[in-house]
Enzyme design. Structure first.
Site, mmCIF file in Angstrom:
data_model
loop_
_atom_site.group_PDB
_atom_site.id
_atom_site.type_symbol
_atom_site.label_atom_id
_atom_site.label_comp_id
_atom_site.label_asym_id
_atom_site.label_seq_id
_atom_site.Cartn_x
_atom_site.Cartn_y
_atom_site.Cartn_z
ATOM 1 N N GLU A 43 0.874 -3.171 4.055
ATOM 2 C CA GLU A 43 1.819 -1.863 4.238
ATOM 3 C C GLU A 43 0.844 -0.755 3.660
ATOM 4 O O GLU A 43 0.816 -0.578 2.363
ATOM 5 C CB GLU A 43 2.941 -2.247 3.319
ATOM 6 C CG GLU A 43 3.767 -1.159 3.435
ATOM 7 C CD GLU A 43 4.965 -0.956 2.531
ATOM 8 O OE1 GLU A 43 5.329 0.018 1.779
ATOM 9 O OE2 GLU A 43 5.431 -2.213 2.019
ATOM 10 N N ARG A 47 1.923 7.781 1.737
ATOM 11 C CA ARG A 47 2.001 8.918 0.289
ATOM 12 C C ARG A 47 0.965 9.896 0.414
ATOM 13 O O ARG A 47 0.800 10.994 -0.458
ATOM 14 C CB ARG A 47 2.243 8.351 -0.863
ATOM 15 C CG ARG A 47 3.377 7.173 -0.916
ATOM 16 C CD ARG A 47 3.176 6.531 -2.037
ATOM 17 N NE ARG A 47 4.216 5.353 -2.159
ATOM 18 C CZ ARG A 47 4.081 4.298 -2.937
ATOM 19 N NH1 ARG A 47 3.313 4.165 -3.983
ATOM 20 N NH2 ARG A 47 4.970 3.215 -2.649
ATOM 21 N N LYS A 131 14.333 -4.380 1.896
ATOM 22 C CA LYS A 131 13.761 -4.191 0.933
ATOM 23 C C LYS A 131 14.537 -3.927 -0.343
ATOM 24 O O LYS A 131 15.465 -3.168 -0.390
ATOM 25 C CB LYS A 131 12.756 -3.087 1.086
ATOM 26 C CG LYS A 131 11.743 -2.624 -0.263
ATOM 27 C CD LYS A 131 10.831 -1.460 0.509
ATOM 28 C CE LYS A 131 10.098 -1.053 -0.805
ATOM 29 N NZ LYS A 131 8.872 -0.339 -0.558
#
Length: 208
Positions: A43, A47, A131
């Site tokens: 993943e 950011r 999640k």
């Protein structure tokens, strides 16, 4: 193999490495090291500005890995991530517009939740995998067991504050096929270009 079902992505490995990349080249080296260690999923968070470029490079240059985009909040981000080659997307919390793009484009999506109300909202949207973030803050394995009493058909990918020595506390639960972890790819290893350290961490994670 193309993964378009969230549970299939979650079944690839016991740990989904959550990675912040400084540049696309580093992303490729990280992905190769993970594959060498037995972890076939990554993943890449959005950011940093390098996130999308890294996803594209990994998708084009690294065999044997399912690459996804993390920290996806908007429909525009989702579309760009998929166009770059992301096979799945992850959000730290609820992002209904991302879910909409994922359904339209037939891409696996793992939204985040922290409360019963948020999980109930996701279930109404047809989501059966979530999640849990930040897992260590919102109650850890005990919280998951409590959620499961209300949502017995749900599976979780806990992320946030999980370490190599605590991952099995979560993986011992039948409803937790995988955890998300940033410990596999430390900033120190990336800055030093120590891809062997990443490979070794991946090997240990694959054995969890």
């Amino acid at each position: 193999m193309r993964y378009n079902e969230t549970r299939d992505v979650m079944a690839i490995a016991p740990v989904i490495p959550v990675v912040v990349v400084p540049d696309a080249a580093s992303g490729v080296e990280i992905a190769r090291a993970l594959v060498a260690g037995g972890i076939g999923v990554i993943e890449v968070t959005l950011r940093t500005e390098a996130g999308l470029a890294a996803i594209e490079a990994i998708a084009n240059e690294v065999d044997g890995i399912c690459v996804g985009a993390g920290t996806v909040w908007t429909a525009a981000q989702a579309a760009r991530a998929i166009d770059a080659g992301a096979e799945f997307m992850v959000s730290p919390g609820i992002a209904d517009e991302v879910n909409g793009v994922a359904q339209t484009r037939d891409v696996a999506y793992l939204p985040g939740a922290q409360t019963v109300s948020e999980i109930a909202h996701l279930r109404r949207q047809g989501v059966d995998a979530t999640k849990l973030f930040p897992a260590s803050v919102v109650g850890g394995p005990a919280a998951i067991k409590a959620f499961l009493s209300v949502f017995p058909d749900l599976v979780f990918c806990p992320t946030g504050g999980i370490k190599e020595d605590t991952a099995n506390d979560y993986l011992a639960l039948d409803c937790v096929p995988c955890v998300g972890g940033s410990w596999l790819v430390s900033a120190d290893a990336v800055n030093a270009g120590d891809w062997e350290a990443v490979r070794a961490a991946a090997e240990r994670a694959a054995a969890l």
